[in-house]
Write an enzyme that holds these catalytic residues in place. Structure first.
Site, short mmCIF file in Angstrom:
data_model
loop_
_atom_site.label_atom_id
_atom_site.label_comp_id
_atom_site.label_asym_id
_atom_site.label_seq_id
_atom_site.Cartn_x
_atom_site.Cartn_y
_atom_site.Cartn_z
N GLY A 149 -14.88 -4.59 -6.20
CA GLY A 149 -13.62 -4.96 -6.85
C GLY A 149 -12.48 -4.15 -6.28
O GLY A 149 -12.69 -3.11 -5.67
N GLY A 186 -8.23 -3.22 -7.22
CA GLY A 186 -7.06 -3.42 -8.07
C GLY A 186 -5.93 -2.53 -7.63
O GLY A 186 -6.05 -1.81 -6.63
N ALA A 187 -4.84 -2.57 -8.39
CA ALA A 187 -3.68 -1.77 -8.02
C ALA A 187 -3.99 -0.28 -8.05
O ALA A 187 -3.47 0.50 -7.26
CB ALA A 187 -2.53 -2.08 -8.95
N SER A 188 -4.86 0.11 -8.97
CA SER A 188 -5.09 1.54 -9.13
C SER A 188 -6.18 2.08 -8.22
O SER A 188 -6.30 3.27 -8.02
CB SER A 188 -5.45 1.84 -10.58
OG SER A 188 -6.60 1.15 -10.95
N GLY A 189 -6.99 1.19 -7.65
CA GLY A 189 -8.03 1.69 -6.78
C GLY A 189 -9.06 0.64 -6.44
O GLY A 189 -8.96 -0.52 -6.85
N ASP A 232 -3.06 -3.71 -18.68
CA ASP A 232 -3.47 -4.70 -17.68
C ASP A 232 -4.64 -5.55 -18.17
O ASP A 232 -5.66 -5.68 -17.50
CB ASP A 232 -3.81 -3.98 -16.36
CG ASP A 232 -3.75 -4.93 -15.16
OD1 ASP A 232 -3.25 -6.07 -15.32
OD2 ASP A 232 -4.21 -4.54 -14.08
N LYS A 263 -15.05 4.02 -9.10
CA LYS A 263 -13.68 3.61 -8.78
C LYS A 263 -12.95 4.75 -8.08
O LYS A 263 -12.89 5.86 -8.59
CB LYS A 263 -12.94 3.24 -10.06
CG LYS A 263 -11.49 2.90 -9.81
CD LYS A 263 -10.92 2.09 -10.95
CE LYS A 263 -9.70 1.34 -10.48
NZ LYS A 263 -9.35 0.25 -11.35
#
Ligand code: NAG
Ligand code: NAG
Ligand code: NAG
Ligand code: NAG
Ligand code: NAG
Length: 785
Positions: free
Chosen positions: A509, A511-514, A624, A529
């Protein structure tokens, strides 16, 4: 009585003799002349042998360090340590060391029973030919040409001896404790500008961090710091006197006078009487033990209790590690800057007499009185504390450093605290949290009992309650420190996680954070993550937030198992969810779930969000919520992931976010309007997702007709025109049921946050226990921005 002491008495009782070379007295296992240590000389830790100076006043050798260990260094006849080898790294001698040896290779080493020699001192230039413990307390290493290649006077630890000279930019450091000679938390620096200054360790050399200075700046780099044998501390500019720091005038015959930077950060002159080995203290840099900055951790303040300095957290704060003065304190309950946003986050200003802290205010106002200052801070979303001094109001954010209680000042301080707990100054806030936790558990128990219908359900819940109780007992039986540490999060090294994920190979996966990788830890699948560098902030905040997240435990939340904090590498380890995300299921026609299954998922998600918003002590706004962040476990139960990550990434303590944190289509309109973000932002995102769950399609889809592109508009139109049935296609669902869900969804996506229901209300509506009023048409923010 040690050999040294005997030697010492011999020397001091007959002064004339003391000039004589005590060459007949053989000391040290090597039987060499005492002041000249040759190749092959050695000492053992268990025997009390040393390498003494000629006079016997100083000795080099092993001395006790911590419990049942040794360190190597220089000490006085009463074992007062004046220099310690490797104090900057780790002075403790390994357990299996058999001797200290000036080896044939010209190294001064610790020889171990097994394993490699450890260097005690490693001069950078050449091999050591001999060494000498000089009468002034200087331990010197020579090369084969009898040139000095290293001397302890050039590498001070916590002590300055008479005749020793500290030049720019040398520093003296305090020890960890009276029995641990490792490097402590204070430093004294002879600066290049000529100023002699005390700072806490690991700080930059600026005035705001200084707590003692001679004020001799702008003199230049020729200044040195010296001690006379009579206890006079002074500065020289080149060879010219510049300033006397302490008066001196102490007796010198039969005494050794020295200066030490004490464990508590204060400079003191000590006199050791060589006759009866008694120690007296004379001069000191300050008599207030709360003066050294950094004695207490951030958001704490120093106060003298029972004659000794002690640290207490600011009101409303708890220590990250009780019993550890330097540990930071953090809020027991979260509060938000602006009082109107949510009942649970309401705050007020508590007036306290903590009248000194570092002046890192971000705004200074001229006010008519302290009440105006209090109000100015309360009404300012950024203001967490304010100091009122001389008609001035200084607004600050946390963390507050160098706080101390001062009785003489007329300053007044205000600290923002949650209205949920207004503790007394210095009360035991740890206990308060535990009580709150208990209430929380109790509520959970009642809730569970009410919900369980039928014998089977009841028995299951009894087991659950029992387990929860056990958890609670376990927590409350431990002390506060362990409690705030939370349910144990495991800390991993970067290498360990790199190995577990096979070098971050399988990405599952992004996402914006990692980015999330699949891995295996302790025979269990995990999701690791890796947080983006630019998001992650300081260690203290990161760990504080982690503790908060670590405590979050709910069946509809993806569990955080551990973390890694290693410089720039910040990673989080979660339980692995084997059935993918809700997005995979919802928008994939093949795997279509039934209506009942979908609504159960919606209820599960709302329970998870409710928990984040309300049920335990720290509130978390997810920021989110979207189908990609809802993961399905083995049993197809929905769990929310990425909660608290927004908190970890949050730039500051206020509502002013620096950027939109959510995902287009799901983010509430207030993000775009730069308004305060509250729990209602999550309600909005949940609403959008609920509409998607109802129709099994994405919130924005330009694939079909234009009327149907924006899901919420299309749904509202269908609802308003009584064509609910068309929303679920061919699926056989009672229209009444669909209508209920549609109404809930529309309420959640109202433009005005205050119109949206709370998550608790949403859950009640989803469970069918409350009436749902007719919702107004939501203004589509997509068309309004
Ligand atoms: C120490 O002893 C050795 C050998 O006896 C001698 O060569 C050396 O010069 C001495 N060093 C000092 C500093 O006295
Ligand atoms: C070393 O000195 C300590 C106390 O000064 C004493 O208890 C111990 O027995 C001595 N050890 C040896 C080997 O002399
Ligand atoms: C310190 O010494 C330097 C030269 O070594 C001289 O220029 C300077 O004026 C002196 N400063 C003071 C304050 O004595
Ligand atoms: C410092 O003290 C010494 C000895 O007491 C004295 O001779 C000298 O004048 C003093 N120097 C200054 C700069 O005060
Ligand atoms: C006390 O807290 C500080 C700051 O968090 C930490 O560096 C230190 O290791 C702690 N000391 C002990 C003995 O745990």
């Amino acid at each position: 009585m040690s050999i040294l002491t005997i030697l010492f008495l011999l020397l001091t009782t007959t002064e004339a003799k003391s000039l004589r070379r005590p060459s007949k007295i053989t000391i040290g296992s090597s039987l060499t002349p005492s002041s000249n240590i040759t190749i092959g000389s050695s000492l053992t830790p268990s025997s009390n042998t040393t390498w003494p100076s000629r006079s016997g006043q100083y000795a080099f050798g092993f001395f006790p360090q911590r419990v049942n260990s040794y360190a190597v260094g220089i000490f006085l006849p009463d074992k007062t340590v004046v220099w310690t080898a490797n104090s900057d790294t780790n002075p403790t001698v390994p357990d299996d060391v058999v001797s200290l040896l000036l080896s044939r290779e010209g190294r001064l080493v610790l020889r171990r029973r097994k394993g490699q020699d450890v260097d005690v001192i490693s001069p950078s230039i050449t091999t050591i030919a001999s060494a000498s413990m000089l009468d002034n307390g200087n331990f010197v290493l020579y090369d084969s040409g009898s040139r000095v290649i290293w001397q302890s006077f050039d590498h001070p630890t916590n002590t300055l001896l008479p005749g020793q000279r500290i030049r720019p930019v040398k520093e003296i450091f305090s020890s960890i404790s009276e029995t641990d000679y490792g490097r402590g938390i204070f430093r004294l620096k002879m600066q290049e500008d000529g100023n002699l200054v005390q700072y806490p360790i690991n700080t930059v050399d600026v005035e705001a961090n200084a707590y003692y200075a001679t004020g001799t700046y702008e003199v230049g780099s020729s200044v040195s710091f010296n001690l006379d044998s009579d206890g006079r501390l002074y500065l020289l500019n080149g060879s010219l006197p510049l300033q006397n720091i302490s008066r001196g005038g102490l007796p010198t015959q039969g005494y050794i006078n020295f200066m030490r930077l004490d464990v508590g950060g204060i400079l003191r002159i000590y006199s050791l009487s060589l006759g009866d080995l008694t120690m007296t203290r004379s001069w000191f840099s300050t008599d207030d033990e709360c003066v050294p900055k950094g004695f207490c951790g951030v958001n704490a303040y120093c106060t003298i209790m029972g004659g000794a300095p002690a640290c207490q957290c600011l009101p409303g704060f708890v220590s990250a590690q009780s019993g550890n003065n330097t540990a930071p304190c953090y809020r027991a309950l979260s509060v938000k800057g602006c009082p109107e946003i949510d009942e649970r986050l309401k705050s007020e200003m508590l007036r306290v007499d903590i009248t000194e802290w570092d002046e890192t205010w971000y705004e200074k106002l001229s006010v008519s009185g302290e009440e105006e200052c209090r109000k100015a801070c309360l009404d300012d979303c950024n203001c967490e504390a304010a100091m009122y001094v001389d008609s001035e109001c200084r607004k600050q954010r946390f963390p507050i450093r160098y706080g101390r209680l001062s009785s003489t000042d007329s300053n007044v301080a205000f600290i923002r605290v949650s209205t949920a707990t207004v503790p007394d100054l210095g009360s035991d806030s740890d206990r308060k949290i535990i009580n709150k936790k208990k209430r929380c558990v109790d509520t959970l128990i009642i809730g569970i009992v009410l919900m369980s219908i039928g014998v089977l359900a009841l028995s299951i819940s009894v087991i659950f309650v029992h387990q929860k109780r056990k958890d609670y007992m376990k927590i409350s039986n431990e002390d506060g420190a362990n409690f705030v540490e939370g349910i144990s999060l495991q800390e991993f090294t970067f290498e360990h996680l790199s190995e577990a994920t096979n070098g971050f190979k399988e990405e599952v996966g992004r996402g914006a954070s990692g980015t999330v990788f699949k891995g295996v830890l302790q025979q269990k699948l995990v999701a690791v993550k890796r947080l983006e560098k630019e998001f992650a902030h300081g260690e203290i905040e990161f760990q504080t937030e982690l503790k908060t997240i670590g405590k979050m435990y709910h069946r509809n939340l993806v569990r955080l198992l551990g973390y890694c904090f290693d410089g720039d590498n910040k990673l989080l380890v979660f339980e692995y969810m084997s059935n993918g995300s809700l997005a995979d299921i919802l928008f994939n026609q093949e795997k279509r779930l039934s209506w009942e299954e979908r609504i159960e998922i919606a209820r599960d998600i709302s329970r998870g969000i409710l928990y984040l918003h309300q049920e335990c002590e720290t509130q978390i706004i997810h920021c989110d919520i979207k189908p990609q962040n809802i993961l399905m476990d083995n049993n197809w139960r929905a769990k929310i992931s990425d909660f608290g990550v927004a908190k970890l990434l949050k730039q500051d303590q206020t509502n002013t976010y620096t950027g939109i944190r959510g995902t287009k289509g799901y983010v509430a309109p207030e993000w775009y309007k730069k308004q305060a973000i509250t729990v209602k932002a999550d309600v909005y995102s949940f609403g959008v997702m609920l509409l998607e769950i109802i129709c099994c399609r994405k919130c924005v889809d330009w694939g079909g007709s234009e009327d149907e592109a924006i899901l919420e508009e299309w749904i509202y139109d269908c609802y308003a025109t009584g064509k609910i049935g068309s929303l679920v296609g061919d699926e056989m669902v009672e229209e009444r049921k669909v209508e209920r869900m549609v109404k809930i969804g529309i309420w959640c996506v109202q433009y005005d946050p205050s119109l949206r229901p709370t998550m608790k209300k949403v859950l009640l509506m989803l469970e069918g226990t409350v009436e749902i009023p007719i919702p107004p048409r939501p203004t589509s923010f997509l068309s309004s921005i």
